[in-house]
Design an enzyme around this catalytic site. Sequence first.
Site, short mmCIF file in Angstrom:
data_model
loop_
_atom_site.label_atom_id
_atom_site.label_comp_id
_atom_site.label_asym_id
_atom_site.label_seq_id
_atom_site.Cartn_x
_atom_site.Cartn_y
_atom_site.Cartn_z
N SER A 82 38.83 -2.83 -5.05
CA SER A 82 37.40 -2.93 -4.78
C SER A 82 36.65 -1.80 -5.49
O SER A 82 36.76 -1.69 -6.71
CB SER A 82 37.12 -2.98 -3.28
OG SER A 82 35.81 -3.43 -3.02
N ASP A 179 36.60 -14.26 -5.73
CA ASP A 179 36.57 -13.02 -4.97
C ASP A 179 35.53 -13.11 -3.86
O ASP A 179 34.34 -13.30 -4.13
CB ASP A 179 36.24 -11.87 -5.93
CG ASP A 179 36.33 -10.50 -5.29
OD1 ASP A 179 35.69 -10.30 -4.23
OD2 ASP A 179 37.00 -9.63 -5.86
N HIS A 247 40.05 -10.65 -1.49
CA HIS A 247 39.46 -9.45 -2.08
C HIS A 247 40.42 -8.30 -1.80
O HIS A 247 40.57 -7.89 -0.65
CB HIS A 247 38.08 -9.17 -1.46
CG HIS A 247 37.39 -7.97 -2.05
ND1 HIS A 247 36.85 -7.97 -3.31
CD2 HIS A 247 37.14 -6.74 -1.54
CE1 HIS A 247 36.29 -6.79 -3.55
NE2 HIS A 247 36.46 -6.02 -2.50
#
Length: 307
Positions: A82, A179, A247
């Site tokens: 991330s 995502d 994610h």
Amino acid sequence: MNKLETFSGILSNNAPRNPDFYNWNRVKIRYCDGGSFAGDSKFDNGTLVLFFRGQRIWQAIIQDLLPKGLSSANKALLSGCSAGGLASYLHCNNFSSYLPDTTAVKCLGDAGFFMDAPDITMNHTQRMFFQHLVTLQGIEKNLDENCTSSISYPKQCFFPQYLLKYITPPVFILNSAYDVYQINHILVPPTADPRGHWNRCKSNPTACRPDQMRLLHGFRVEMLTALRSFLFNSSRGGVFINSCFAHCQSESQDTWFALDSPQMYNETIAESVGDWYFSRNVSKKIDCPYPCDNTCHNLIGVGSTND
């Protein structure tokens, strides 16, 4: 922040769970600056003073690690997920500069390939967000000079798709084409869906209407288009773009390396990253569009970035 952090997935010290990297020295850098360790500014509006020091934190931590063994490493891998995945792209060149030429330095960005793409109302919400972030935190001066000098809007170099060709060490791009953070904040941010027409689709992909699914497939195509040059021209790069609603997949054991982990061409993410890092095999894999991949762990519900 918790005093103890779980080291799982790519950070695990368990050989059966992390066969290629279990016996490496592993360091997890705490993330709290909100700018992927790239900011260096002071904000003062007369009543509030904020210090953004991500770049200095990054430099201090690396300089602390060098005499503890990093400077004599034979192999080094900078990874993150991330905002940490974005940091891996942003700091890859700098990380390499600290280490001897004899060190095999490579970088892995997991769920950090944030797209410069319009939302469903054709507004560039993410572009505006990143531009404001770069301005607030004084990030532009810390962006790659080769990138900023070659583009009309230097702040765009905060996006990996513009920075990628200027990263010198080998890079592995691990991302979902669907995502869930990007769906929730780039393709369909709250401002673009004030009445919540996408709420059911966001929480359960099987509930998406055909018109919504077409937009999701379109977002996938935009990501693959942004990666096209890298896919065909990077001889040392690696790619694992699957079609799972997820994610971050490298630091969770169930998605990194387990009996039911996501796979492409009969290889898990861990095996693909290992093949790339140790040059055992070419490791560039692109999934077919959703819902064809039955190995997916569709992990819905990401509301914020983390590292």
